[in-house]
Write a protein that holds these residues in place. Structure first.
Motif, short mmCIF file in Angstrom:
data_model
loop_
_atom_site.label_atom_id
_atom_site.label_comp_id
_atom_site.label_asym_id
_atom_site.label_seq_id
_atom_site.Cartn_x
_atom_site.Cartn_y
_atom_site.Cartn_z
N VAL A 58 6.46 13.59 -1.30
CA VAL A 58 5.67 14.82 -1.31
C VAL A 58 6.27 15.81 -0.32
N VAL A 59 6.26 17.09 -0.69
CA VAL A 59 6.63 18.17 0.22
C VAL A 59 5.38 18.99 0.49
N LEU A 60 5.01 19.10 1.76
CA LEU A 60 3.87 19.92 2.16
C LEU A 60 4.40 21.32 2.44
N MET A 61 4.06 22.29 1.60
CA MET A 61 4.74 23.58 1.59
C MET A 61 3.81 24.75 1.93
N ASP A 62 4.21 25.53 2.93
CA ASP A 62 3.53 26.79 3.20
C ASP A 62 4.08 27.84 2.23
N LEU A 63 3.35 28.92 2.01
CA LEU A 63 3.82 29.95 1.07
C LEU A 63 4.63 31.04 1.75
N VAL A 87 5.15 18.76 -4.92
CA VAL A 87 4.93 19.77 -3.88
C VAL A 87 3.44 20.05 -3.75
N LEU A 88 2.93 19.92 -2.53
CA LEU A 88 1.54 20.22 -2.23
C LEU A 88 1.53 21.46 -1.33
N VAL A 89 1.03 22.56 -1.86
CA VAL A 89 0.97 23.80 -1.08
C VAL A 89 -0.16 23.69 -0.06
N LEU A 90 0.15 24.08 1.18
CA LEU A 90 -0.85 24.12 2.25
C LEU A 90 -0.75 25.50 2.89
N THR A 91 -1.75 26.34 2.66
CA THR A 91 -1.65 27.74 3.05
C THR A 91 -3.00 28.32 3.41
N THR A 92 -2.98 29.54 3.96
CA THR A 92 -4.22 30.26 4.24
C THR A 92 -4.52 31.25 3.12
N TYR A 93 -3.58 31.43 2.19
CA TYR A 93 -3.72 32.44 1.15
C TYR A 93 -4.34 31.84 -0.12
N ASP A 94 -5.38 32.52 -0.63
CA ASP A 94 -6.03 32.00 -1.83
C ASP A 94 -6.26 33.09 -2.88
N THR A 95 -5.36 34.08 -2.94
CA THR A 95 -5.49 35.11 -3.96
C THR A 95 -5.09 34.54 -5.32
N ASP A 96 -5.59 35.17 -6.38
CA ASP A 96 -5.25 34.72 -7.73
C ASP A 96 -3.75 34.71 -7.94
N ALA A 97 -3.07 35.75 -7.45
CA ALA A 97 -1.62 35.86 -7.66
C ALA A 97 -0.88 34.71 -6.97
N ASP A 98 -1.26 34.40 -5.72
CA ASP A 98 -0.60 33.32 -4.98
C ASP A 98 -0.80 31.98 -5.68
N ILE A 99 -2.04 31.73 -6.11
CA ILE A 99 -2.34 30.47 -6.78
C ILE A 99 -1.56 30.36 -8.09
N THR A 100 -1.56 31.43 -8.87
CA THR A 100 -0.86 31.43 -10.16
C THR A 100 0.63 31.22 -9.98
N ARG A 101 1.22 31.91 -9.02
CA ARG A 101 2.66 31.79 -8.79
C ARG A 101 3.03 30.38 -8.35
#
Length: 214
Positions: A58-63, A87-101
């Protein structure tokens, strides 16, 4: 009676461009006992290289990763490789665009940094098994996107979106469609509003997800 051997710890690579955040994550993950951090990366490029060399599960990935490629592009490159890790995204961003991308780039899960440590540990193990993991707020947004009717774009907006998907700038789009740059900007503003995004990359990602491009 033979004892059942304990399962091997999940091999994890951590990618975050903030040294203090990485140090905190490493200390936190070390307390889990069944997660082994095999490497840490401070940039997208370094994460791609280490993922190929260290073979984590697993890769824990910031955006947001500062200079260089972002977490979405790093995810796309990592997951495109043979025998790619999840890949497991770990971020503070939860906008629709970030999630979709991120999901479009191949991320198995999308977790917010506000989650409790136990949720993070469980998510890492789920991701290692290839199971989709979403923070509750993210899951709610994904469901809302799926239920929402497709935005109705005008023919001109669709034309501009198609040019945008080819990587053209405002001036190039204006020349290609024989309109002014001011008109392009006006249409882009309307496109962003209809798609619920605020960036060009976000508009293209959502358009592809909802199959709005011809």
């Amino acid at each position: 009676m033979n004892a059942v051997p304990a399962p091997s710890p999940v091999r994890l690579l951590v990618c975050d461009d903030h040294a203090v955040v990485r140090a905190g994550l490493l200390a936190l993950l070390a307390s889990a006992g069944d997660i082994e951090v095999v490497g840490e990366a401070s940039s997208g490029e370094e994460a791609v290289d280490l993922a190929a060399r260290l073979a984590p599960q697993v890769v824990l990935m910031d955006l947001q990763l500062g200079d260089g490629i972002d977490g979405v592009e790093a995810t796309r490159r990592i997951t495109a490789a043979p025998d790619a890790p999840h890949v497991l995204v770990l971020t503070t961003y939860d906008t629709d665009a970030d999630i979709t991308r991120a999901i479009g780039a191949g991320a198995t899960g999308y977790l917010l940094k506000a989650e409790r440590p136990e949720e993070l540990f469980a998510a890492v193990h789920s991701a290692a098994r290839g199971r989709t993991v979403l923070s509750p707020p993210v899951a709610s947004r994904v469901m809302a996107q799926m239920r929402a009717p497709s935005p109705q774009l005008t023919e001109r907006e669709t034309d501009i979106l198609a040019q945008l998907a080819q990587g053209l700038g405002n001036r190039e789009i204006a020349r290609a469609l024989f309109i002014s740059e001011a008109t392009v900007k006006t249409h882009l503003g309307r496109i962003y509003d209809k798609l619920g995004v605020d960036t060009r990359a976000g508009a293209v990602a959502v358009a592809k997800e909802r199959r709005l491009l011809r």
